[in-house]
Design an enzyme around this catalytic site. Structure first.
Site, short mmCIF file in Angstrom:
data_model
loop_
_atom_site.label_atom_id
_atom_site.label_comp_id
_atom_site.label_asym_id
_atom_site.label_seq_id
_atom_site.Cartn_x
_atom_site.Cartn_y
_atom_site.Cartn_z
N HIS A 120 -3.83 -5.16 0.87
CA HIS A 120 -3.28 -5.65 2.14
C HIS A 120 -3.38 -7.18 2.21
O HIS A 120 -4.44 -7.73 2.50
CB HIS A 120 -4.04 -5.03 3.31
CG HIS A 120 -3.75 -3.57 3.50
ND1 HIS A 120 -2.68 -3.12 4.26
CD2 HIS A 120 -4.36 -2.46 3.01
CE1 HIS A 120 -2.65 -1.80 4.23
NE2 HIS A 120 -3.66 -1.38 3.48
N CYS A 180 0.84 -1.21 0.00
CA CYS A 180 0.00 0.00 0.00
C CYS A 180 0.88 1.26 0.00
O CYS A 180 1.45 1.61 -1.02
CB CYS A 180 -0.98 -0.03 1.18
SG CYS A 180 -2.40 1.04 0.93
N GLU A 200 -2.17 -9.06 4.45
CA GLU A 200 -2.14 -9.52 5.84
C GLU A 200 -3.51 -9.64 6.48
O GLU A 200 -3.66 -10.29 7.52
CB GLU A 200 -1.25 -8.59 6.68
CG GLU A 200 -1.81 -7.19 6.91
CD GLU A 200 -1.50 -6.20 5.80
OE1 GLU A 200 -1.62 -4.99 6.04
OE2 GLU A 200 -1.14 -6.63 4.69
N VAL A 226 -0.35 -15.88 31.76
CA VAL A 226 0.41 -16.61 30.75
C VAL A 226 1.84 -16.10 30.62
O VAL A 226 2.81 -16.87 30.67
CB VAL A 226 -0.30 -16.51 29.38
CG1 VAL A 226 0.53 -17.18 28.29
CG2 VAL A 226 -1.69 -17.13 29.45
#
Length: 509
Positions: free
Chosen positions: A167, A79, A169, A224
């Site tokens: 994009h 982009c 992703e 965690v």
């Protein structure tokens, strides 16, 4: 030497998502601000230029010096990155005349080009830009278009440089991960050896080299991140690690005992400190949310420091910092203005004059869990919902008292246990109960009551930055409401929070 992809961040909301997609391919990558000079050594296999909220046409648009990189390493502009490659090398970028936001279908795809040759001829992609490349520079070969975007993808002839105006992703680019794989594996030649096992082996060796025979102290939270950090350190330095688990009196019901047993079964050297009386005493009469947070943070540091001072020859403080925290501190907009309040150990390094060790600073949250599974950490710890650092202190709106803690712990246990029994717990990112500073009239056993109200909260999210409320089944909510009102003395009304973030926040304080 761990091979890697460098991702230059121009401020896009999707930059971290690019990194996560690359990591999912078992390829290590790092995010750098566009204005930071990189170390370009043999470990670098390729370069990605991210998107940006800016326009390349703006006078103050982000600028990057590509002279040492372009043509020498494989490069993919996404982009803004693609538009930068066009604008600065003889092309033209202008405001879009047609809508270039949302789903689009590729067409005129160059089936021989290594970046896109495995994609479907009409692959769906996600566009999100107000500008478009209206003229490609000389030597730029268009390799894909869409109905509205003539230069959807290009390659510079004679060099391994590509640009795409969509994009890959995001989820809506259905073959986006395949495109990224073509770039990082086929074009860059990455071996895909960034795995939990490889991370554990490399990190343990690094920790052993860095720490030697030094002693380390770590504040455990039961969550965690701190648990995985503790197990990595335990594997590296064994008995030289001492963990401290502070019970602020604001944990969930029976959580201190449950978590201590889990840690003991993991072989960790853990000191448990019950300090609830101090915290509750210092919180007496305080109603302002920020003041409560500061008191809880201050008291935690004091209790932790007092306990740590009893240990001899400690040189390091371990923290469960993860990669998004590291990225935020060096973002293109400068260091974060506010230290995250959920990091309980904030302020300890300065007070204790210790060096810092952060075993998880390269990992995203989902990667932390993958590493935790390889370390055989119990699922009841790995699968736990996030829990605020100040604990129930910010889920009791207004003054915190021992009685209010008791009421909230009982109600919270019914809600959380109910989610688990109904098979809903793992479908929820975070859940909890808020004790409201509201009393209302009710009827129990033909008698009038005037008691407290609680709000149930359950949200879905990936990183806590945005969140949506969970559409829990009505039957489940009815059952939980009924159990709380019948079993928890002091509550006669239950409501369910259906606010999303934004505009609301996940916690009420």
């Amino acid at each position: 030497m761990q091979e890697k992809i460098l991702i230059f961040d121009f401020g896009s909301q999707y930059t971290q998502l690019i990194a996560r997609r690359v990591r999912e391919l078992n390829v290590y990558c790092e995010i750098l601000p566009y204005n930071r000079k990189p170390v370009l050594d043999a470990s670098v296999k390729g370069i990605i230029l991210s998107g940006s909220p800016s326009s390349v046409r703006d006078a103050n648009a982000p600028q990057i010096d590509l002279s040492e990189m372009k043509g020498k390493w494989p490069m993919l502009g996404v982009c803004y990155g693609a538009q930068y490659l066009a604008q600065h090398y003889g092309g033209e970028v202008q405001p879009s005349k047609t809508r270039e936001y949302g789903r689009a279908m590729l067409s005129k795809v160059d089936a021989e080009n290594p970046l896109i040759k495995t994609l479907s001829p009409t692959s769906q992609v996600w566009m999100s830009h107000g500008d478009t490349i209206t003229k490609a520079p000389k030597g730029y070969k268009v390799i894909a278009s869409t109905e509205d975007v003539a230069v959807a993808a290009f390659q510079i002839e004679g060099e391994p440089t590509w640009g795409i105006q969509f994009h890959p992703e995001v989820y809506h680019s259905t073959e986006g991960k395949e495109l990224l794989k073509n770039f990082v594996v086929t074009i860059c030649g990455c071996k895909q050896d960034w795995t939990p096992d490889s991370f554990i082996d490399a990190t343990v060796k690094d920790l052993q080299a860095k720490l030697g025979n030094d002693k380390v102290v770590l504040g455990l939270s039961g969550g965690v991140d701190s648990s995985v950090a503790a197990m990595l350190l335990h594997r590296a330095i064994g008995h030289n690690l001492t963990c401290i688990f502070v019970d602020m009196g604001l944990l969930r019901k029976n959580e201190f005992e449950t978590v201590m047993k889990s840690y003991e079964s993991m072989g960790l050297n853990v000191i448990g400190v019950r300090a609830g009386k101090k915290f509750l005493s210092d919180l007496a009469g305080v109603t302002d949310p920020e003041k409560k947070r500061k008191i809880i943070g201050r008291d935690f540091i004091e209790v932790f420091d007092e306990e740590a001072q009893k240990l001899k020859e400690v040189k390091w403080l371990a923290q469960g910092t993860i990669y998004p925290d590291v990225i935020e501190s060096v973002s293109v907009n400068g260091p974060s203005a506010t230290i995250k309040s959920h990091h309980n150990v904030g302020g300890l390094p300065e007070k204790m004059d210790l060096k810092i060790v952060e075993p998880l600073r390269l990992l995203f949250k989902d990667e932390v869990r993958r590493v935790g599974r390889q370390l055989n950490i119990p699922q009841e710890i790995l699968g736990r919902h996030p829990f605020p650092g100040p604990g129930l202190g910010i889920r009791i709106l207004g003054e915190v008292t021992e009685e209010k803690v008791r009421i909230l712990q009982d109600a919270d246990q019914i809600f959380i246990d109910g989610l688990k029994e109904a098979g809903l717990y793992d479908q929820v990112w975070q859940a909890g109960v808020m004790l409201l500073p509201v009393r209302s009239v009710g009827v129990m056993g033909d008698e009038r009551t005037y008691e407290s109200c609680v709000a149930l909260r359950a949200v879905t999210s990936t990183d806590g930055m945005t969140a949506d409320w969970v559409h829990l089944p009505y039957d489940f909510l009815a059952k939980v409401s009924n159990e709380i009102i019948n079993r928890v003395k002091g509550i006669n009304r239950v409501v369910y929070d259906i606010s999303s973030k934004p505009p609301a926040t996940i916690e009420w304080e």
